[in-house]
Design a protein around this motif. Sequence first.
Motif, PDB file in Angstrom:
ATOM      1  N   GLY A 101       0.809  -1.206   0.000  1.00  0.00           N
ATOM      2  CA  GLY A 101       0.000   0.000   0.000  1.00  0.00           C
ATOM      3  C   GLY A 101       0.840   1.253   0.000  1.00  0.00           C
ATOM      4  N   LEU A 102       0.363   2.283   0.687  1.00  0.00           N
ATOM      5  CA  LEU A 102       0.984   3.608   0.669  1.00  0.00           C
ATOM      6  C   LEU A 102       1.118   4.153   2.085  1.00  0.00           C
ATOM      7  CD1 LEU A 102      -1.244   5.032  -2.196  1.00  0.00           C
ATOM      8  CD2 LEU A 102       1.210   4.604  -2.431  1.00  0.00           C
ATOM      9  N   VAL A 103       2.180   4.948   2.301  1.00  0.00           N
ATOM     10  CA  VAL A 103       2.380   5.662   3.563  1.00  0.00           C
ATOM     11  C   VAL A 103       2.618   7.133   3.237  1.00  0.00           C
ATOM     12  CG1 VAL A 103       3.866   5.962   5.577  1.00  0.00           C
ATOM     13  CG2 VAL A 103       3.317   3.651   4.769  1.00  0.00           C
ATOM     14  N   PHE A 104       1.904   8.025   3.930  1.00  0.00           N
ATOM     15  CA  PHE A 104       2.060   9.467   3.756  1.00  0.00           C
ATOM     16  C   PHE A 104       2.328  10.105   5.123  1.00  0.00           C
ATOM     17  CE2 PHE A 104      -0.842   8.022   0.452  1.00  0.00           C
ATOM     18  CZ  PHE A 104      -0.372   8.650  -0.696  1.00  0.00           C
ATOM     19  N   LEU A 105       3.286  11.020   5.186  1.00  0.00           N
ATOM     20  CA  LEU A 105       3.591  11.725   6.427  1.00  0.00           C
ATOM     21  C   LEU A 105       3.958  13.160   6.116  1.00  0.00           C
ATOM     22  CD1 LEU A 105       4.097  11.629   9.531  1.00  0.00           C
ATOM     23  CD2 LEU A 105       6.469  11.026   9.005  1.00  0.00           C
ATOM     24  N   ARG A 135      18.247   3.283   3.658  1.00  0.00           N
ATOM     25  CA  ARG A 135      18.773   2.041   4.233  1.00  0.00           C
ATOM     26  C   ARG A 135      17.688   1.005   4.516  1.00  0.00           C
ATOM     27  NH1 ARG A 135      24.023   2.106   6.245  1.00  0.00           N
ATOM     28  NH2 ARG A 135      25.081   4.129   6.173  1.00  0.00           N
ATOM     29  N   ILE A 136      16.450   1.451   4.709  1.00  0.00           N
ATOM     30  CA  ILE A 136      15.415   0.542   5.207  1.00  0.00           C
ATOM     31  C   ILE A 136      14.373   0.161   4.152  1.00  0.00           C
ATOM     32  CG2 ILE A 136      13.501   0.328   6.857  1.00  0.00           C
ATOM     33  CD1 ILE A 136      16.267   0.098   8.143  1.00  0.00           C
ATOM     34  N   ILE A 137      13.888   1.129   3.402  1.00  0.00           N
ATOM     35  CA  ILE A 137      12.680   0.919   2.605  1.00  0.00           C
ATOM     36  C   ILE A 137      12.960   0.189   1.290  1.00  0.00           C
ATOM     37  CG2 ILE A 137      10.782   2.058   1.392  1.00  0.00           C
ATOM     38  CD1 ILE A 137      10.516   2.022   4.432  1.00  0.00           C
ATOM     39  N   ALA A 178       7.194   0.537   7.523  1.00  0.00           N
ATOM     40  CA  ALA A 178       7.417   1.745   6.733  1.00  0.00           C
ATOM     41  C   ALA A 178       6.957   2.986   7.483  1.00  0.00           C
ATOM     42  CB  ALA A 178       6.690   1.628   5.394  1.00  0.00           C
ATOM     43  N   ALA A 179       5.829   2.877   8.192  1.00  0.00           N
ATOM     44  CA  ALA A 179       5.357   4.007   8.996  1.00  0.00           C
ATOM     45  C   ALA A 179       6.362   4.344  10.081  1.00  0.00           C
ATOM     46  CB  ALA A 179       3.993   3.684   9.602  1.00  0.00           C
ATOM     47  N   GLY A 205       8.059  21.204  11.953  1.00  0.00           N
ATOM     48  CA  GLY A 205       7.529  21.122  13.308  1.00  0.00           C
ATOM     49  C   GLY A 205       6.226  20.362  13.421  1.00  0.00           C
ATOM     50  N   LEU A 206       5.910  19.990  14.657  1.00  0.00           N
ATOM     51  CA  LEU A 206       4.657  19.318  14.999  1.00  0.00           C
ATOM     52  C   LEU A 206       3.491  20.304  14.896  1.00  0.00           C
ATOM     53  CD1 LEU A 206       6.001  17.486  18.176  1.00  0.00           C
ATOM     54  CD2 LEU A 206       5.518  16.415  15.975  1.00  0.00           C
ATOM     55  N   PRO A 207       2.263  19.762  14.768  1.00  0.00           N
ATOM     56  CA  PRO A 207       1.872  18.351  14.706  1.00  0.00           C
ATOM     57  C   PRO A 207       2.111  17.742  13.331  1.00  0.00           C
ATOM     58  CG  PRO A 207      -0.066  19.743  14.583  1.00  0.00           C
ATOM     59  CD  PRO A 207       1.097  20.659  14.842  1.00  0.00           C
ATOM     60  N   LEU A 208       2.088  16.405  13.294  1.00  0.00           N
ATOM     61  CA  LEU A 208       2.285  15.642  12.073  1.00  0.00           C
ATOM     62  C   LEU A 208       0.977  14.981  11.660  1.00  0.00           C
ATOM     63  CD1 LEU A 208       5.482  13.667  13.213  1.00  0.00           C
ATOM     64  CD2 LEU A 208       5.396  15.974  12.214  1.00  0.00           C
ATOM     65  N   ASP A 209       0.818  14.763  10.362  1.00  0.00           N
ATOM     66  CA  ASP A 209      -0.284  13.955   9.849  1.00  0.00           C
ATOM     67  C   ASP A 209       0.303  12.682   9.250  1.00  0.00           C
ATOM     68  OD1 ASP A 209      -2.337  15.672  10.525  1.00  0.00           O
ATOM     69  OD2 ASP A 209      -2.335  16.713   8.597  1.00  0.00           O
ATOM     70  N   LEU A 210      -0.144  11.517   9.728  1.00  0.00           N
ATOM     71  CA  LEU A 210       0.305  10.226   9.219  1.00  0.00           C
ATOM     72  C   LEU A 210      -0.901   9.439   8.713  1.00  0.00           C
ATOM     73  CD1 LEU A 210       2.460   7.944   8.883  1.00  0.00           C
ATOM     74  CD2 LEU A 210       1.906   7.255  11.227  1.00  0.00           C
ATOM     75  N   LEU A 211      -0.822   9.035   7.439  1.00  0.00           N
ATOM     76  CA  LEU A 211      -1.874   8.228   6.839  1.00  0.00           C
ATOM     77  C   LEU A 211      -1.238   6.970   6.252  1.00  0.00           C
ATOM     78  CD1 LEU A 211      -4.858   9.436   4.696  1.00  0.00           C
ATOM     79  CD2 LEU A 211      -3.575   7.399   4.013  1.00  0.00           C
TER      80      LEU A 211
END
Length: 292
Positions: free
Chosen positions: A12-16, A159-161, A170-171, A189-195
Amino acid sequence: MTYCCAMRLDAGLVFLSDSRTNAGVDQVGTARKMTVYENPGDRVMVLMSAGNLSISQSIRQVIAEEAEATGGGIWTAKTIYDAALIIGRAIRTVRERDAASLREFGIDFNVSLIFGGQIAGERCRLFQMYSAGNFIEAHNENTYFQIGEAKYGKPIIDRIITPQTPLDEAAKCALISMDSTLRSNISVGLPLDLLVYENNDLAVSQFVQIDENNQYFKMIRSSWGQQLKRVFGNIADPVWNAAPEVSDNVLSTLNLVSQPVRVTPPPALARHDAPPGPMQTLAQQSGNNLQP
Protein backbone atom coordinates in the motif's frame (compact mmCIF):
# COMPACT_ATOMS: atom_id res chain seq x y z
CA MET A 1 9.42 25.27 5.09
CA THR A 2 8.15 21.76 5.66
CA TYR A 3 8.96 18.08 5.29
CA CYS A 4 6.71 15.50 3.67
CA CYS A 5 7.47 11.95 2.60
CA ALA A 6 5.44 9.22 0.95
CA MET A 7 6.19 5.58 0.15
CA ARG A 8 4.67 3.25 -2.45
CA LEU A 9 4.99 -0.34 -1.25
CA ASP A 10 3.67 -3.70 -2.38
CA ALA A 11 1.22 -3.57 0.53
CA GLY A 12 0.00 0.00 0.00
CA LEU A 13 0.98 3.61 0.67
CA VAL A 14 2.38 5.66 3.56
CA PHE A 15 2.06 9.47 3.76
CA LEU A 16 3.59 11.72 6.43
CA SER A 17 3.67 15.53 6.65
CA ASP A 18 4.54 18.15 9.22
CA SER A 19 2.66 21.43 9.72
CA ARG A 20 5.31 24.13 10.12
CA THR A 21 4.94 27.14 7.80
CA ASN A 22 7.47 29.52 9.32
CA ALA A 23 9.71 29.62 12.38
CA GLY A 24 10.93 33.14 13.06
CA VAL A 25 12.33 34.35 16.34
CA ASP A 26 8.98 35.68 17.49
CA GLN A 27 6.50 33.93 15.18
CA VAL A 28 5.86 30.26 14.56
CA GLY A 29 3.14 29.39 12.05
CA THR A 30 1.40 26.10 11.37
CA ALA A 31 -0.83 24.81 8.58
CA ARG A 32 -1.71 21.26 7.65
CA LYS A 33 0.00 20.12 4.43
CA MET A 34 -2.00 16.93 3.75
CA THR A 35 -5.33 16.92 1.94
CA VAL A 36 -7.34 13.72 1.46
CA TYR A 37 -9.84 13.18 -1.36
CA GLU A 38 -11.93 10.18 -0.34
CA ASN A 39 -15.02 8.57 -1.85
CA PRO A 40 -15.24 5.25 0.04
CA GLY A 41 -15.45 2.26 -2.23
CA ASP A 42 -14.35 4.28 -5.27
CA ARG A 43 -11.15 6.20 -4.52
CA VAL A 44 -8.71 7.51 -1.95
CA MET A 45 -6.25 10.20 -3.06
CA VAL A 46 -3.77 12.15 -0.94
CA LEU A 47 -2.09 15.46 -1.78
CA MET A 48 0.81 16.90 0.25
CA SER A 49 2.52 20.23 -0.41
CA ALA A 50 5.75 22.09 0.34
CA GLY A 51 6.89 25.56 -0.62
CA ASN A 52 4.89 28.79 -0.72
CA LEU A 53 1.72 28.24 1.29
CA SER A 54 -0.39 30.74 -0.68
CA ILE A 55 0.48 28.93 -3.92
CA SER A 56 -0.40 25.48 -2.60
CA GLN A 57 -3.68 26.78 -1.16
CA SER A 58 -4.52 28.37 -4.51
CA ILE A 59 -3.82 25.09 -6.31
CA ARG A 60 -6.20 23.22 -4.03
CA GLN A 61 -8.84 25.89 -4.64
CA VAL A 62 -8.48 25.59 -8.43
CA ILE A 63 -8.86 21.79 -8.12
CA ALA A 64 -12.05 22.26 -6.08
CA GLU A 65 -13.47 24.85 -8.49
CA GLU A 66 -12.87 22.62 -11.51
CA ALA A 67 -14.60 19.72 -9.78
CA GLU A 68 -17.58 21.92 -9.00
CA ALA A 69 -17.73 23.45 -12.47
CA THR A 70 -17.48 20.13 -14.33
CA GLY A 71 -19.40 18.03 -11.87
CA GLY A 72 -16.45 15.71 -11.55
CA GLY A 73 -12.85 16.74 -12.12
CA ILE A 74 -10.57 14.88 -9.78
CA TRP A 75 -13.58 12.92 -8.46
CA THR A 76 -14.32 11.30 -11.83
CA ALA A 77 -10.77 10.80 -13.15
CA LYS A 78 -10.51 7.24 -14.42
CA THR A 79 -6.96 6.70 -13.13
CA ILE A 80 -4.60 8.25 -10.60
CA TYR A 81 -2.50 9.35 -13.59
CA ASP A 82 -5.49 11.27 -14.99
CA ALA A 83 -6.00 12.85 -11.58
CA ALA A 84 -2.34 13.89 -11.55
CA LEU A 85 -2.87 15.57 -14.94
CA ILE A 86 -5.72 17.59 -13.38
CA ILE A 87 -3.45 18.69 -10.53
CA GLY A 88 -0.69 19.59 -13.00
CA ARG A 89 -3.17 21.71 -14.91
CA ALA A 90 -4.17 23.46 -11.67
CA ILE A 91 -0.50 24.23 -10.94
CA ARG A 92 -0.08 25.81 -14.38
CA THR A 93 -3.29 27.81 -13.95
CA VAL A 94 -2.02 29.35 -10.72
CA ARG A 95 1.43 29.90 -12.24
CA GLU A 96 0.03 31.74 -15.26
CA ARG A 97 -2.12 33.88 -12.99
CA ASP A 98 0.30 34.70 -10.17
CA ALA A 99 3.93 34.05 -11.13
CA ALA A 100 4.60 37.44 -12.76
CA SER A 101 3.01 39.36 -9.87
CA LEU A 102 4.97 37.39 -7.29
CA ARG A 103 8.19 38.00 -9.22
CA GLU A 104 7.67 41.77 -8.97
CA PHE A 105 7.99 41.37 -5.20
CA GLY A 106 11.01 39.07 -5.43
CA ILE A 107 9.02 35.91 -4.71
CA ASP A 108 9.67 32.80 -6.77
CA PHE A 109 6.85 30.50 -7.84
CA ASN A 110 7.96 27.79 -5.45
CA VAL A 111 5.78 24.76 -4.84
CA SER A 112 6.25 20.99 -4.87
CA LEU A 113 3.63 18.34 -4.31
CA ILE A 114 3.32 14.63 -3.62
CA PHE A 115 0.15 13.02 -4.92
CA GLY A 116 -0.94 9.41 -4.73
CA GLY A 117 -3.67 6.95 -3.94
CA GLN A 118 -5.86 4.34 -5.55
CA ILE A 119 -8.95 4.35 -7.76
CA ALA A 120 -11.09 1.23 -7.98
CA GLY A 121 -9.85 -1.06 -10.73
CA GLU A 122 -6.19 0.00 -10.68
CA ARG A 123 -3.15 -0.34 -8.44
CA CYS A 124 -1.79 2.19 -5.95
CA ARG A 125 0.28 4.91 -7.60
CA LEU A 126 2.45 7.76 -6.33
CA PHE A 127 3.71 10.93 -8.05
CA GLN A 128 6.02 13.83 -7.25
CA MET A 129 4.85 17.04 -8.90
CA TYR A 130 6.86 20.15 -9.72
CA SER A 131 6.12 23.86 -10.05
CA ALA A 132 5.88 23.54 -13.85
CA GLY A 133 2.99 21.10 -13.46
CA ASN A 134 5.01 18.12 -14.65
CA PHE A 135 5.55 15.01 -12.52
CA ILE A 136 7.34 11.70 -12.12
CA GLU A 137 6.02 8.37 -10.79
CA ALA A 138 7.43 6.11 -8.09
CA HIS A 139 8.54 2.64 -9.22
CA ASN A 140 10.33 -0.23 -7.52
CA GLU A 141 13.71 1.38 -8.23
CA ASN A 142 12.60 4.57 -6.45
CA THR A 143 9.76 3.67 -4.14
CA TYR A 144 9.48 6.89 -2.13
CA PHE A 145 9.38 10.68 -2.56
CA GLN A 146 10.31 13.55 -0.25
CA ILE A 147 9.61 17.27 -0.54
CA GLY A 148 10.74 20.20 1.57
CA GLU A 149 13.61 19.65 4.02
CA ALA A 150 14.41 16.18 2.72
CA LYS A 151 18.12 15.76 3.44
CA TYR A 152 18.00 15.01 7.16
CA GLY A 153 15.46 12.20 6.86
CA LYS A 154 16.74 10.60 3.67
CA PRO A 155 19.51 8.26 4.98
CA ILE A 156 17.23 6.10 7.14
CA ILE A 157 14.73 5.64 4.29
CA ASP A 158 17.50 4.72 1.85
CA ARG A 159 18.77 2.04 4.23
CA ILE A 160 15.42 0.54 5.21
CA ILE A 161 12.68 0.92 2.61
CA THR A 162 12.15 -1.58 -0.21
CA PRO A 163 8.94 -2.43 -2.08
CA GLN A 164 8.52 -5.45 0.21
CA THR A 165 8.64 -3.42 3.46
CA PRO A 166 5.46 -3.98 5.54
CA LEU A 167 3.25 -0.93 6.05
CA ASP A 168 3.74 -0.63 9.82
CA GLU A 169 7.51 -0.93 9.44
CA ALA A 170 7.42 1.74 6.73
CA ALA A 171 5.36 4.01 9.00
CA LYS A 172 7.96 3.55 11.74
CA CYS A 173 10.72 4.41 9.27
CA ALA A 174 8.85 7.52 8.12
CA LEU A 175 8.45 8.70 11.72
CA ILE A 176 12.16 8.16 12.43
CA SER A 177 12.92 10.11 9.25
CA MET A 178 10.70 12.92 10.48
CA ASP A 179 12.27 12.86 13.96
CA SER A 180 15.73 13.22 12.41
CA THR A 181 14.47 16.25 10.50
CA LEU A 182 12.78 17.81 13.52
CA ARG A 183 16.02 17.34 15.47
CA SER A 184 18.12 19.22 12.90
CA ASN A 185 15.82 21.87 11.41
CA ILE A 186 13.61 24.35 13.18
CA SER A 187 11.62 25.02 9.99
CA VAL A 188 9.90 21.63 10.41
CA GLY A 189 7.53 21.12 13.31
CA LEU A 190 4.66 19.32 15.00
CA PRO A 191 1.87 18.35 14.71
CA LEU A 192 2.28 15.64 12.07
CA ASP A 193 -0.28 13.96 9.85
CA LEU A 194 0.31 10.23 9.22
CA LEU A 195 -1.87 8.23 6.84
CA VAL A 196 -1.28 4.53 6.12
CA TYR A 197 -3.33 3.06 3.25
CA GLU A 198 -3.61 -0.66 2.53
CA ASN A 199 -4.11 -1.90 -1.04
CA ASN A 200 -7.74 -2.10 -2.17
CA ASP A 201 -9.23 -0.64 1.03
CA LEU A 202 -10.60 2.31 -0.98
CA ALA A 203 -11.19 4.13 2.30
CA VAL A 204 -9.05 5.79 4.96
CA SER A 205 -8.73 3.38 7.87
CA GLN A 206 -5.41 4.33 9.51
CA PHE A 207 -4.82 8.03 10.14
CA VAL A 208 -3.44 9.91 13.13
CA GLN A 209 -2.48 13.48 13.91
CA ILE A 210 0.63 13.39 16.08
CA ASP A 211 1.53 16.06 18.61
CA GLU A 212 4.19 16.23 21.33
CA ASN A 213 2.03 14.04 23.62
CA ASN A 214 1.64 11.12 21.23
CA GLN A 215 2.79 7.99 23.08
CA TYR A 216 4.40 6.19 20.15
CA PHE A 217 6.19 9.23 18.75
CA LYS A 218 7.57 10.10 22.19
CA MET A 219 8.98 6.58 22.35
CA ILE A 220 10.52 6.99 18.87
CA ARG A 221 12.16 10.28 19.83
CA SER A 222 13.76 8.91 22.99
CA SER A 223 14.66 5.36 21.97
CA TRP A 224 16.01 6.22 18.51
CA GLY A 225 18.57 8.59 20.00
CA GLN A 226 19.54 6.07 22.66
CA GLN A 227 19.89 3.26 20.12
CA LEU A 228 22.05 5.42 17.85
CA LYS A 229 24.38 6.21 20.74
CA ARG A 230 24.57 2.53 21.67
CA VAL A 231 25.41 1.44 18.11
CA PHE A 232 27.91 4.28 17.76
CA GLY A 233 29.62 3.23 20.98
CA ASN A 234 29.91 -0.37 19.74
CA ILE A 235 31.84 0.64 16.61
CA ALA A 236 35.59 0.50 17.24
CA ASP A 237 37.75 3.62 17.08
CA PRO A 238 40.21 3.87 14.16
CA VAL A 239 43.80 2.60 14.39
CA TRP A 240 46.41 4.93 12.85
CA ASN A 241 49.74 4.12 11.16
CA ALA A 242 49.63 0.35 11.54
CA ALA A 243 50.04 -2.67 9.32
CA PRO A 244 46.70 -3.92 7.93
CA GLU A 245 47.11 -7.30 9.63
CA VAL A 246 47.29 -5.69 13.08
CA SER A 247 43.55 -5.01 13.24
CA ASP A 248 40.37 -4.80 11.18
CA ASN A 249 40.14 -1.13 12.13
CA VAL A 250 43.30 0.24 10.48
CA LEU A 251 42.54 3.66 9.06
CA SER A 252 46.03 4.51 7.75
CA THR A 253 48.86 2.09 7.00
CA LEU A 254 52.62 2.43 7.34
CA ASN A 255 53.26 1.37 3.76
CA LEU A 256 50.93 3.97 2.25
CA VAL A 257 51.63 7.45 3.59
CA SER A 258 48.94 9.96 2.69
CA GLN A 259 49.65 13.65 2.50
CA PRO A 260 47.37 16.65 2.82
CA VAL A 261 47.43 19.57 0.40
CA ARG A 262 49.68 22.04 2.23
CA VAL A 263 50.10 25.79 1.84
CA THR A 264 53.72 26.80 2.44
CA PRO A 265 54.24 29.70 4.89
CA PRO A 266 56.24 32.76 3.81
CA PRO A 267 60.03 32.09 3.99
CA ALA A 268 60.51 34.62 6.79
CA LEU A 269 58.00 32.76 8.95
CA ALA A 270 58.83 29.21 7.97
CA ARG A 271 60.18 26.88 10.62
CA HIS A 272 62.45 24.07 9.58
CA ASP A 273 61.60 21.60 12.33
CA ALA A 274 60.80 18.19 10.86
CA PRO A 275 57.15 17.18 11.36
CA PRO A 276 56.67 14.40 13.91
CA GLY A 277 56.07 10.77 13.03
CA PRO A 278 55.79 9.44 9.51
CA MET A 279 54.51 12.74 8.04
CA GLN A 280 56.64 14.37 5.36
CA THR A 281 56.12 17.31 3.09
CA LEU A 282 55.50 16.51 -0.55
CA ALA A 283 58.88 18.04 -1.42
CA GLN A 284 60.65 15.85 1.13
CA GLN A 285 58.84 12.76 -0.11
CA SER A 286 59.77 13.60 -3.72
CA GLY A 287 63.38 14.16 -2.77
CA ASN A 288 63.54 10.83 -0.95
CA ASN A 289 62.14 9.05 -3.97
CA LEU A 290 64.92 10.51 -6.14
CA GLN A 291 67.72 9.29 -3.91
CA PRO A 292 69.46 6.03 -4.98
